[in-house]
Design a protein around this motif. Structure first.
Motif, PDB file in Angstrom:
ATOM      1  N   ALA A  69      -4.335   6.452   8.780  1.00  0.00           N
ATOM      2  CA  ALA A  69      -3.789   5.594   7.725  1.00  0.00           C
ATOM      3  C   ALA A  69      -4.634   4.351   7.482  1.00  0.00           C
ATOM      4  CB  ALA A  69      -2.347   5.204   8.067  1.00  0.00           C
ATOM      5  N   CYS A 123      -8.113   5.224   6.007  1.00  0.00           N
ATOM      6  CA  CYS A 123      -8.006   5.665   4.614  1.00  0.00           C
ATOM      7  C   CYS A 123      -7.836   4.467   3.678  1.00  0.00           C
ATOM      8  CB  CYS A 123      -6.832   6.630   4.450  1.00  0.00           C
ATOM      9  SG  CYS A 123      -7.090   8.251   5.202  1.00  0.00           S
ATOM     10  N   ALA A 124      -7.062   3.475   4.133  1.00  0.00           N
ATOM     11  CA  ALA A 124      -6.856   2.273   3.322  1.00  0.00           C
ATOM     12  C   ALA A 124      -8.143   1.452   3.233  1.00  0.00           C
ATOM     13  CB  ALA A 124      -5.732   1.432   3.911  1.00  0.00           C
ATOM     14  N   LYS A 125      -8.870   1.355   4.342  1.00  0.00           N
ATOM     15  CA  LYS A 125     -10.106   0.573   4.361  1.00  0.00           C
ATOM     16  C   LYS A 125     -11.211   1.231   3.552  1.00  0.00           C
ATOM     17  CE  LYS A 125     -13.395  -1.588   7.552  1.00  0.00           C
ATOM     18  NZ  LYS A 125     -13.718  -1.832   8.989  1.00  0.00           N
ATOM     19  N   SER A 130     -11.102   3.516   0.840  1.00  0.00           N
ATOM     20  CA  SER A 130     -10.290   4.227  -0.156  1.00  0.00           C
ATOM     21  C   SER A 130     -11.107   5.182  -1.011  1.00  0.00           C
ATOM     22  CB  SER A 130      -9.565   3.216  -1.057  1.00  0.00           C
ATOM     23  OG  SER A 130     -10.501   2.334  -1.674  1.00  0.00           O
TER      24      SER A 130
END
Length: 299
Positions: free
Chosen positions: A221, A224-226, A228
């Motif tokens: 998670a 994936c956010a870092k 994108s």
């Protein structure tokens, strides 16, 4: 990318073997991509006394050492006059000097001569020792792999905080190259067909699978956010870890496998079932990057 005086080098071991040639080519390409110097290390083995009163010598004759150094310099010169390359010959064990060099390196690249896993544990394979003890990520290149430039980075994910540097290394590299990440998490429970104990029922097995799926999602998670822009393919396999990683790398035509390491090398790593050591001793479709829990790595 421009090279600066403060740039940490890519270090590669060279002994004149086919695997060393492949490692040199991979390291040279990587150094050019990153815009950092390339440091080529030729190690001559440990000093030892030939007889009382005669001083120390090395296992390699001086002319053989000179030949290897000349080979390394020829390969370095072929890269072009604008490349920052240092060729160094040292008296000592290759693994020892590569581990020492890793303290100031961006990445260490080594070849690997094939022998049995048990044989490597007792004879001290350079690749195994460096992968287990280096202070920076280590890439093991067994041969000249034919991998697609747009192939994904396959990373083994176990859901632990110690595994984060390896996952981060995979995401950073995928982002830099514009390729996907295939994140593989494996789990295993052996359920005999005739065994009807409630805790190993089909429902319990389904619960275990869902638990591991959750671990994979949580582990990915933040990354994936870092990152994108990186396309991520989470994969859950009911399989032993080494088999799962190799199957995904083969199926997805990976350009690199990334795995974490907790520092158990040699015979201890074999006894503990180290995934990184297990992958080192298997036929792989691409190079292997080993990233320690204490090192974050870069792309």
């Amino acid at each position: 990318m421009s090279t600066t005086a403060a740039a940490r080098p890519i270090v590669v071991g060279f002994d004149g073997s086919d695997s060393a040639d492949a490692a040199f080519a991979w390291a040279a390409h990587e150094a050019q991509r990153r815009g950092v110097p390339l440091h080529v290390l030729v190690a001559r083995g440990m000093l030892y006394p030939v007889a009382a009163g005669y001083g120390l010598t090395t296992p390699w004759p001086e002319d053989f050492d000179s030949e290897l150094v000349e080979q390394a310099r020829e390969r370095a010169a072929a890269l072009g006059p604008d490349r920052a390359v240092v060729v160094e010959s040292v008296a000592g064990t290759p693994a020892g000097f590569l581990v020492d060099a890793s303290r100031e390196a961006e990445l260490v690249v080594v070849g690997r001569r094939r022998q049995s896993a048990l044989g490597e544990a007792f004879s001290g394979s350079t690749s195994s020792q460096v992968a287990a003890h280096a202070s920076c990520p280590v890439v093991v290149v067994d041969r000249a792999f034919d991998v697609p430039a747009d192939g994904p980075i396959v990373v083994a994910v176990d859901g632990s905080s110690a595994n984060d540097p390896a996952v981060g290394f995979a995401f950073e590299r995928a982002d830099a190259l514009g390729v996907p990440v295939v994140a593989i998490h494996s789990w295993w429970v052996d359920v005999p067909q005739t065994f009807d104990a409630p805790w190993l029922s089909e429902e319990r097995v389904a619960e275990l699978e869902e638990h591991h799926r959750g671990r994979l999602d949580v582990a990915l998670a933040g990354w994936c956010a870092k990152f994108s822009d990186v396309q991520v393919h989470p994969r859950l396999r009911r399989s032993l870890p080494v088999e799962a990683v190799l199957a995904e790398a083969e199926a997805d035509k990976a350009q690199l496998i990334v795995v974490g390491s907790r520092g158990h090398g040699g015979f201890v790593g074999l006894l503990l079932g180290s995934v990184s050591q297990g992958l080192l001793h298997r036929e792989r479709p691409c190079p292997l990057a080993v990233v320690h829990a204490v090192s974050g790595g870069t792309s």
